[in-house]
Design an enzyme around this catalytic site. Structure first.
Site, PDB file in Angstrom:
ATOM      1  N   ASP A  66      67.021  17.459  56.547  1.00 40.63           N
ATOM      2  CA  ASP A  66      66.361  18.250  57.635  1.00 40.63           C
ATOM      3  C   ASP A  66      64.738  18.765  57.277  1.00 40.63           C
ATOM      4  O   ASP A  66      63.891  18.404  57.752  1.00 40.63           O
ATOM      5  CB  ASP A  66      67.057  19.590  57.808  1.00 40.63           C
ATOM      6  CG  ASP A  66      68.147  19.262  58.668  1.00 40.63           C
ATOM      7  OD1 ASP A  66      68.215  18.205  59.456  1.00 40.63           O
ATOM      8  OD2 ASP A  66      69.187  20.393  58.912  1.00 40.63           O
ATOM      9  N   ARG A  85      69.529  35.012  52.185  1.00 36.49           N
ATOM     10  CA  ARG A  85      68.314  34.661  53.156  1.00 36.49           C
ATOM     11  C   ARG A  85      67.138  35.657  53.048  1.00 36.49           C
ATOM     12  O   ARG A  85      66.032  35.111  53.078  1.00 36.49           O
ATOM     13  CB  ARG A  85      68.825  34.571  54.599  1.00 36.49           C
ATOM     14  CG  ARG A  85      69.782  33.549  54.613  1.00 36.49           C
ATOM     15  CD  ARG A  85      69.066  32.156  54.600  1.00 36.49           C
ATOM     16  NE  ARG A  85      70.003  31.014  55.024  1.00 36.49           N
ATOM     17  CZ  ARG A  85      70.195  29.984  54.026  1.00 36.49           C
ATOM     18  NH1 ARG A  85      70.201  30.067  52.710  1.00 36.49           N
ATOM     19  NH2 ARG A  85      70.794  28.912  54.515  1.00 36.49           N
ATOM     20  N   ASP A 116      71.641  32.344  60.218  1.00 31.06           N
ATOM     21  CA  ASP A 116      70.336  32.206  59.177  1.00 31.06           C
ATOM     22  C   ASP A 116      68.818  32.221  59.819  1.00 31.06           C
ATOM     23  O   ASP A 116      68.086  32.922  59.111  1.00 31.06           O
ATOM     24  CB  ASP A 116      70.524  31.009  58.359  1.00 31.06           C
ATOM     25  CG  ASP A 116      71.655  30.944  57.673  1.00 31.06           C
ATOM     26  OD1 ASP A 116      72.192  31.891  57.059  1.00 31.06           O
ATOM     27  OD2 ASP A 116      72.198  29.907  57.161  1.00 31.06           O
ATOM     28  N   SER A 160      77.862  20.432  56.645  1.00 30.38           N
ATOM     29  CA  SER A 160      76.796  21.326  56.312  1.00 30.38           C
ATOM     30  C   SER A 160      77.003  22.338  55.153  1.00 30.38           C
ATOM     31  O   SER A 160      78.123  23.369  55.200  1.00 30.38           O
ATOM     32  CB  SER A 160      76.224  21.900  57.647  1.00 30.38           C
ATOM     33  OG  SER A 160      75.438  23.266  57.172  1.00 30.38           O
TER      34      SER A 160
HETATM   35  N1  ARG Z   1      78.722  31.599  58.174  1.00 36.12           N
HETATM   36  C1  ARG Z   1      78.037  32.078  57.267  1.00 36.12           C
HETATM   37  C2  ARG Z   1      76.984  33.029  57.391  1.00 36.12           C
HETATM   38  O1  ARG Z   1      76.411  32.889  58.675  1.00 36.12           O
HETATM   39  C3  ARG Z   1      77.587  31.077  56.148  1.00 36.12           C
HETATM   40  C4  ARG Z   1      76.245  30.055  56.530  1.00 36.12           C
HETATM   41  C5  ARG Z   1      75.962  28.991  55.872  1.00 36.12           C
HETATM   42  N2  ARG Z   1      74.580  28.513  56.214  1.00 36.12           N
HETATM   43  C6  ARG Z   1      74.396  27.132  56.287  1.00 36.12           C
HETATM   44  N3  ARG Z   1      73.074  26.833  56.696  1.00 36.12           N
HETATM   45  N4  ARG Z   1      75.189  26.280  56.472  1.00 36.12           N
HETATM   46  O2  ARG Z   1      76.415  33.823  56.448  1.00 36.12           O
END
Ligand code: ARG
Length: 426
Positions: A35, A116, A145, A197
């Site tokens: 990406d 993040r 995110d 992912s």
């Molecule tokens: N569901 C989790 C969260 O919202 C993990 C997210 C993982 N992020 C990703 N871009 N694969 O914190």
């Protein structure tokens, strides 16, 4: 009626989003994956802008940062920065989470949610340092995110704009691969060919996508790239002692370690014994329910030990109350509001409670399980003399108990009699 999925015309939906003419130098949060590699090229072409790549090391295992940096430069970045933020992540983000026993939705220790705001804070710092006008990230429009990153940028640097190409470019995975081929973007064998992912750091690893979206599908073995599957873990159990000083984990089996090293050791132990596998249905902030497979060996060990020690040194009143604030803390962080003042207000309380959280917890690891087996603290609100059955008199007189019981149950007994008087269903 089918849900409308056709392309919507471009409209600016937030003041911090960049319009085309406003973008001349972009700080791209670059992982080296498909990406963000496609994005690195696409931004140069689409906006006629320069790109500065920033890659943040939060302890994701098996990453070669020289390769990532080289790839960014090869794809035309005017600069490519790699920041080792592991210490800051551990001290300023994971430690407060430990003190708050931070778990969202009964099982998720928030590793991504904690990472993040730090990544986005560094993006702001490096964007300003490199004279960028815009921050770009690779989050989709369906996840948490994007909220965490954009809320951070908008909070810390109102002058910076944001672009999130994946949200709008309407390329699926196949189109991205085609774009990559067309533009000479190297596609590495490993990461891009795994169907999941992935997001990972020191505190855990998540997998989403493919069969994970099918709630009836039990986990395929290939999703577990970190933790040993419990059925393959050693046949011998192992007990580990984790020591804390005022809520900070400081030693394993008596050996003093810095926080990053200590987390890494716990991770290795958990990995070996198949500890920390979580199969989670999660209520995202953006409305969706999503299933995640988490591998959180270090967080499982450290959070269970911390919570156990905290309960031992707290009174019944502190212990009942703290859980409520812990949940609030976890939700703010999950929901992308790391910079919300309530979070730091809560931290003040967490720190105060954790002043007592000193001692050692022993945990036995065996085939996917981690069970507390020993507890020791100078601050334990526990008196073995009082707790043993034999003693009577002194501070705890068993003779006094019936008087207590009579008063303790008084209102409940009266109310019960009233209901009896009024008959069933009254
Ligand atoms: N569901 C989790 C969260 O919202 C993990 C997210 C993982 N992020 C990703 N871009 N694969 O914190």
């Amino acid at each position: 009626m089918p849900i409308e999925t056709s392309r919507t015309p471009h409209t600016r939906t937030a003041s911090y989003l960049a319009e085309k003419g406003e973008v001349s130098r972009v700080l791209l949060l670059y992982s080296g994956g498909l990406d963000t590699s496609v994005m690195l090229k696409w931004i140069q072409d689409e906006y006629d802008a320069e790109v500065v790549a920033l890659t943040v090391n939060l302890g994701q295992p098996g990453e070669d940062y020289d390769v990532v940096r080289g790839k960014a430069l090869q794809l035309g970045a005017v600069a490519a920065e790699v920041v080792d933020a592991r210490e800051e992540f551990a001290t300023d983000f994971i430690l407060p989470a430990i003190k708050a026993n931070a778990i969202y939705g009964l099982a998720y220790p928030l590793f991504t949610a904690l990472g993040r705001p730090l990544i986005a804070k560094l993006a702001v710092e490096y964007a300003l340092r490199h004279g960028c006008d815009t921050v770009a990230h690779g989050c989709t429009g369906k996840g948490n995110d994007q909220v965490r990153i954009e809320a951070t940028v908008a909070t810390l640097a109102p002058s910076l704009k944001v672009i999130a190409p994946v949200r709008g470019w309407q390329m699926g995975r196949e189109e991205e691969i085609a774009y990559a081929r067309e533009h000479g973007i190297p596609i590495k064998g490993g990461a891009e060919t795994t169907p999941y992912s992935i997001d990972d750091n020191l505190w855990g690893r998540s997998s989403e996508g493919k069969w994970i979206e099918d709630l009836g599908h039990a986990p395929d073995d290939d999703v577990f790239q970190l933790v040993t599957r419990p059925e393959q873990a050693p046949d011998e159990p192992e007990t580990v002692a984790i020591s804390f000083v005022q809520g900070l984990p400081t030693a394993i089996d008596g050996e003093e370690l810095g926080l990053v090293e200590l987390i890494t050791r716990c991770q290795d132990l958990g990995i070996k014994h198949g500890v920390g596998i979580v199969d989670h249905i999660e209520d995202r902030i953006v409305g969706l329910k999503v299933r995640d497979i988490y591998e959180v060996p270090a967080a499982t060990l450290i959070l269970s030990a911390h919570a156990e020690l905290e309960r031992l040194v707290g009174t019944i009143h502190q212990n009942q109350f703290k859980g409520e604030l812990d949940r609030k803390w976890a939700y703010l962080v999950y929901a992308g509001l790391w910079w919300e003042p309530l979070r730091s207000d809560l931290d003040a309380y967490m720190n105060e409670v954790n002043r007592q959280v000193t001692g050692t917890i022993g945990i036995k690891l065996f085939k996917g399980h981690a069970r507390v087996v020993t507890r020791e603290s100078p601050n334990a609100v526990y008196d073995m003399q009082l707790a043993t059955f034999e003693t009577s008199g002194g501070l705890f007189s068993q003779q006094a108990s019936p008087g207590f019981i009579e008063l303790w149950s008084l209102q409940s007994r009266l109310a019960h009699q009233l209901r009896d008087r009024d008959g069933p269903g009254a």
